[in-house]
Design a protein around this motif. Structure first.
Motif, PDB file in Angstrom:
ATOM      1  N   THR A 199     -13.415  43.293  12.711  1.00 52.23           N
ATOM      2  CA  THR A 199     -14.022  42.002  12.372  1.00 52.23           C
ATOM      3  C   THR A 199     -15.474  42.224  11.987  1.00 52.23           C
ATOM      4  N   ARG A 200     -15.854  41.695  10.818  1.00 52.78           N
ATOM      5  CA  ARG A 200     -17.207  41.925  10.313  1.00 52.78           C
ATOM      6  C   ARG A 200     -17.536  40.887   9.238  1.00 52.78           C
ATOM      7  N   SER A 201     -18.735  40.942   8.715  1.00 55.71           N
ATOM      8  CA  SER A 201     -19.120  40.033   7.636  1.00 55.71           C
ATOM      9  C   SER A 201     -18.705  40.613   6.291  1.00 55.71           C
ATOM     10  N   THR A 202     -18.597  39.726   5.309  1.00 61.82           N
ATOM     11  CA  THR A 202     -18.313  40.142   3.944  1.00 61.82           C
ATOM     12  C   THR A 202     -19.075  39.244   2.981  1.00 61.82           C
ATOM     13  N   PHE A 214     -21.406  40.324  14.645  1.00 61.68           N
ATOM     14  CA  PHE A 214     -20.919  39.033  15.127  1.00 61.68           C
ATOM     15  C   PHE A 214     -21.755  37.926  14.497  1.00 61.68           C
ATOM     16  N   PRO A 215     -21.143  36.764  14.254  1.00 63.70           N
ATOM     17  CA  PRO A 215     -21.872  35.686  13.579  1.00 63.70           C
ATOM     18  C   PRO A 215     -22.758  34.898  14.534  1.00 63.70           C
ATOM     19  N   LEU A 216     -23.848  34.385  13.990  1.00 58.64           N
ATOM     20  CA  LEU A 216     -24.757  33.503  14.706  1.00 58.64           C
ATOM     21  C   LEU A 216     -24.865  32.187  13.957  1.00 58.64           C
ATOM     22  N   GLU A 217     -25.154  31.123  14.690  1.00 58.33           N
ATOM     23  CA  GLU A 217     -25.431  29.842  14.049  1.00 58.33           C
ATOM     24  C   GLU A 217     -26.856  29.846  13.505  1.00 58.33           C
ATOM     25  N   ALA A 218     -27.173  28.849  12.700  1.00 59.75           N
ATOM     26  CA  ALA A 218     -28.495  28.781  12.075  1.00 59.75           C
ATOM     27  C   ALA A 218     -29.615  28.728  13.111  1.00 59.75           C
ATOM     28  N   ASN A 219     -29.318  28.163  14.288  1.00 60.72           N
ATOM     29  CA  ASN A 219     -30.328  28.078  15.345  1.00 60.72           C
ATOM     30  C   ASN A 219     -30.366  29.317  16.231  1.00 60.72           C
ATOM     31  N   GLY A 220     -29.590  30.330  15.907  1.00 62.09           N
ATOM     32  CA  GLY A 220     -29.587  31.576  16.666  1.00 62.09           C
ATOM     33  C   GLY A 220     -28.581  31.641  17.788  1.00 62.09           C
ATOM     34  N   GLU A 221     -27.814  30.585  18.028  1.00 65.73           N
ATOM     35  CA  GLU A 221     -26.824  30.597  19.100  1.00 65.73           C
ATOM     36  C   GLU A 221     -25.606  31.436  18.708  1.00 65.73           C
ATOM     37  N   GLN A 222     -25.036  32.113  19.684  1.00 66.65           N
ATOM     38  CA  GLN A 222     -23.795  32.855  19.461  1.00 66.65           C
ATOM     39  C   GLN A 222     -22.637  32.070  20.064  1.00 66.65           C
ATOM     40  N   LEU A 223     -21.820  31.489  19.213  1.00 66.25           N
ATOM     41  CA  LEU A 223     -20.652  30.727  19.639  1.00 66.25           C
ATOM     42  C   LEU A 223     -19.357  31.504  19.454  1.00 66.25           C
ATOM     43  N   LYS A 259     -22.056  34.787   2.475  1.00 63.94           N
ATOM     44  CA  LYS A 259     -21.245  35.592   3.378  1.00 63.94           C
ATOM     45  C   LYS A 259     -20.073  34.786   3.923  1.00 63.94           C
ATOM     46  N   ALA A 260     -19.121  35.517   4.507  1.00 61.42           N
ATOM     47  CA  ALA A 260     -17.961  34.917   5.158  1.00 61.42           C
ATOM     48  C   ALA A 260     -17.526  35.865   6.269  1.00 61.42           C
ATOM     49  N   ALA A 261     -16.486  35.482   7.013  1.00 60.21           N
ATOM     50  CA  ALA A 261     -15.962  36.316   8.095  1.00 60.21           C
ATOM     51  C   ALA A 261     -14.710  37.044   7.615  1.00 60.21           C
ATOM     52  N   GLU A 262     -14.701  38.355   7.773  1.00 59.12           N
ATOM     53  CA  GLU A 262     -13.592  39.192   7.330  1.00 59.12           C
ATOM     54  C   GLU A 262     -12.908  39.824   8.535  1.00 59.12           C
ATOM     55  N   MET A 263     -11.578  39.758   8.539  1.00 62.59           N
ATOM     56  CA  MET A 263     -10.781  40.400   9.579  1.00 62.59           C
ATOM     57  C   MET A 263      -9.782  41.356   8.930  1.00 62.59           C
ATOM     58  N   LEU A 264      -9.727  42.566   9.447  1.00 65.96           N
ATOM     59  CA  LEU A 264      -8.876  43.610   8.880  1.00 65.96           C
ATOM     60  C   LEU A 264      -8.073  44.253  10.011  1.00 65.96           C
ATOM     61  N   THR A 265      -6.773  44.411   9.802  1.00 65.52           N
ATOM     62  CA  THR A 265      -5.949  45.135  10.769  1.00 65.52           C
ATOM     63  C   THR A 265      -6.112  46.628  10.520  1.00 65.52           C
ATOM     64  N   THR A 296     -22.852  20.301  15.805  1.00 67.83           N
ATOM     65  CA  THR A 296     -22.058  20.072  14.601  1.00 67.83           C
ATOM     66  C   THR A 296     -20.987  21.158  14.488  1.00 67.83           C
ATOM     67  N   TRP A 297     -19.738  20.721  14.333  1.00 73.28           N
ATOM     68  CA  TRP A 297     -18.631  21.678  14.287  1.00 73.28           C
ATOM     69  C   TRP A 297     -18.338  22.092  12.844  1.00 73.28           C
ATOM     70  N   ASP A 298     -19.373  22.599  12.183  1.00 74.11           N
ATOM     71  CA  ASP A 298     -19.262  23.142  10.833  1.00 74.11           C
ATOM     72  C   ASP A 298     -19.783  24.579  10.872  1.00 74.11           C
ATOM     73  N   PHE A 299     -18.988  25.520  10.382  1.00 78.72           N
ATOM     74  CA  PHE A 299     -19.323  26.933  10.520  1.00 78.72           C
ATOM     75  C   PHE A 299     -19.223  27.624   9.164  1.00 78.72           C
ATOM     76  N   ASP A 300     -20.352  28.186   8.701  1.00 79.29           N
ATOM     77  CA  ASP A 300     -20.372  28.790   7.369  1.00 79.29           C
ATOM     78  C   ASP A 300     -20.462  30.319   7.391  1.00 79.29           C
ATOM     79  N   PHE A 301     -20.701  30.919   8.559  1.00 82.06           N
ATOM     80  CA  PHE A 301     -20.726  32.379   8.709  1.00 82.06           C
ATOM     81  C   PHE A 301     -21.735  33.062   7.792  1.00 82.06           C
ATOM     82  N   GLU A 302     -22.878  32.421   7.626  1.00 81.42           N
ATOM     83  CA  GLU A 302     -23.932  32.981   6.786  1.00 81.42           C
ATOM     84  C   GLU A 302     -24.825  33.967   7.542  1.00 81.42           C
ATOM     85  N   ASN A 303     -24.917  33.819   8.863  1.00 77.97           N
ATOM     86  CA  ASN A 303     -25.842  34.639   9.652  1.00 77.97           C
ATOM     87  C   ASN A 303     -25.062  35.566  10.589  1.00 77.97           C
ATOM     88  N   TRP A 304     -25.402  36.853  10.523  1.00 77.80           N
ATOM     89  CA  TRP A 304     -24.719  37.855  11.349  1.00 77.80           C
ATOM     90  C   TRP A 304     -25.752  38.738  12.025  1.00 77.80           C
TER      91      TRP A 304
END
Length: 353
Positions: free
Chosen positions: A167-170, A136-145, A178-184, A118-126
């Motif tokens: 790049t980190r979680s927020t 880095f984010p993980l999918e609910a099943n533990g996969e790193q995409l 949670k979500a994915a945060e990117m900072l320069t 499923t190509w839905d990404f919520d960035f809840e697991n890091w």
């Protein structure tokens, strides 16, 4: 005189022979190549030497029936199970144990099979990387995409803690916790020595090839995962705040230039990943969905972008799809504004019906 010369030559031969025998055995214990029949793959094999993992994108038949890969090892090393042995995935993730020729070093590689469902990404697991402590984010099943530029930034000598990386979680997300945060961020003393004065936060589907990080940093970002079917739209939520001063690669401030973020998805042919040097120019690209306006958004804003397909393109059997986001659109050229911040959440690829 003749006997003396013979004795000298014999002694020299014995000395050289002794030198050869005393040469140390190779201490390396690496799997350098992991070859699988192309017909069994939906994407290229990726070897992560730092994490000691080998990532495979397999067809359903290959996953169900197992594979018999051919391995290339460090000179003189041995491996168990042996190269060419059939491995199966019914009981979890297979492992290979490699022993160096010297016997002094051993490495265990874990085989991970990645098949995006499923190509839905919520960035809840890091998860926190064990050596350099970036997130880095993980999918609910533990996969790193997902990957990022963090592994490359780690080589520049940043402090080993998650909040030191771009790049980190927020917890500042749109949905969930949670979500994915990117900072320069500002470059380090070491990176500035080689002309890199800032690092843009980046997040992408694919892998970061650390072996290319110093030689060709843009080629280290390997974009894409295998995709089945055809995508119709790219949706998600983001907010963005640009930093106060835009600087070019030389570090010169460019008055009046405003930083902007970058969010896009690209569909392309084949099984070999594209990277930051060719993702926008390759003739393998079939369709794009790109955020048109990367300017500031104080609050979360939804985007719903249709994929624009090249005209008269024949759709091949094997496809890859990349999603890429960055806090500075020109960050691949080390230009942008220190302090620019992008947050993305709830990204989705909507397929054609």
């Amino acid at each position: 005189m003749k006997n003396t010369l013979v004795a000298f030559l014999l002694s020299l031969a014995l000395f050289c022979n002794s030198c050869i025998k005393q040469a140390p055995l190779n201490p390396e214990a690496d799997i350098e190549a992991f070859d699988v029949d192309d017909e069994l793959l939906t994407g290229d094999v990726f070897i992560d030497q730092a994490g000691r993992t080998i990532t495979l994108n397999l067809t359903k038949e290959a996953f169900d029936n197992g594979i018999a890969p051919q391995l290339k090892l460090s000179n003189g090393a041995t491996v168990s199970p042996a190269s060419g042995t059939k491995i199966n995935f019914a009981n979890g993730e297979p492992q290979y144990e490699v022993t160096s020729a010297s016997g002094a070093n051993r490495k265990v590689y874990t085989i991970k099979v990645i098949n995006v469902g499923t190509w839905d990404f919520d960035f809840e697991n890091w998860q926190i990387q064990s050596t350099d402590s970036y997130a880095f984010p993980l999918e609910a099943n533990g996969e790193q995409l997902w990957s990022s530029g963090n592994p490359g930034v780690a080589l520049s000598g940043v402090p080993k803690r998650p909040d030191a990386y771009p790049t980190r979680s927020t917890t500042d997300g749109y949905l969930g916790t949670k979500a994915a945060e990117m900072l320069t961020i500002k470059g380090t003393t070491l990176s500035e020595f080689i002309g890199i004065k800032l690092f843009a936060g980046s997040l992408f589907l694919g892998d970061f090839n650390a072996s290319q990080a110093l030689l060709n940093p843009l080629a280290a970002t390997e974009f894409g995962e295998p995709y089945i079917g055809l995508p119709d739209r790219f949706t998600g939520y983001y907010k963005y705040k640009s930093g106060p001063q835009f600087t070019n690669k030389a570090g010169d401030v460019l008055p009046g230039v405003k930083d902007k973020c970058s969010i896009y998805a690209v569909l392309f042919s084949g099984t070999e990943r594209l990277n930051a040097t060719n993702i926008m120019t390759s003739d393998r690209v079939i369709a794009r969905a790109e955020l048109a306006d990367g300017s500031d958004r104080d609050n979360f804003t939804k985007f719903d972008i249709p994929f624009v397909y090249k005209q008269n393109t024949v759709i091949p059997e094997k496809l890859m799809l990349a999603i890429v986001a960055s806090s500075s659109a020109d960050g691949n050229n080390y230009s942008g504004s220190i302090g620019s911040r992008l947050v993305v959440d709830s990204l989705s690829i909507i397929p054609k019906l």
